[in-house]
Design an enzyme around this catalytic site. Sequence first.
Site, PDB file in Angstrom:
ATOM      1  N   GLU A  62       0.824  -1.215   0.000  1.00  0.00           N
ATOM      2  CA  GLU A  62       0.000   0.000   0.000  1.00  0.00           C
ATOM      3  C   GLU A  62       0.852   1.257   0.000  1.00  0.00           C
ATOM      4  O   GLU A  62       0.541   2.220  -0.716  1.00  0.00           O
ATOM      5  CB  GLU A  62      -0.919   0.040   1.234  1.00  0.00           C
ATOM      6  N   CYS A  93      -0.338   1.493   7.204  1.00  0.00           N
ATOM      7  CA  CYS A  93      -0.905   1.705   5.872  1.00  0.00           C
ATOM      8  C   CYS A  93      -2.282   2.364   5.945  1.00  0.00           C
ATOM      9  O   CYS A  93      -2.591   3.242   5.127  1.00  0.00           O
ATOM     10  CB  CYS A  93      -0.971   0.383   5.118  1.00  0.00           C
TER      11      CYS A  93
END
Length: 163
Positions: A62, A93
């Site tokens: 991510e 993330c």
Amino acid sequence: MSTDLSGAQKHLRFMQQAFLLAEQAYEEKEVPVGAIVVKDDDIIGKGYNQTERLGDPTAHAEMLAISAACATLGEKYLTDCTLYVTLEPCPMCAGALVWSKIGTIVMGALDAQAGSCGSVFNIAGSKKLNHQPTVLHGLMEQDCEWILKQFFQERRSKNNGAI
């Protein structure tokens, strides 16, 4: 968390692309997670876990996809974008996704240990933060769970049960 996958065909097409990146991570002996950022039906950022290769604990799929998308757009906010990721984002993330003001997060497998988009924590949905993206889950869930289980089973067998 929502299970409403309106536009399911489009979501499936992009999740398949994220899954291909998870397979690439798997081949490189990285935790098999892949992510892509989409805007106006175009992939503007992608990434897969590279923490081992880069020696960087922040090199999650991510994070790499967010950085690539921001570089593509030349801006720090991803308001009208969707992230497709094969595993529910961790706290780091999820925080980055909130700060990037991502519009939607579509995820495959839930993370029962560190998931931060509703399963263990709900950073993405916290009303205490200035942004709450739409979160969809369960797309290609079995495939996403399978590749992770396969990876960790192989890793345990090579390390006599230890991770």
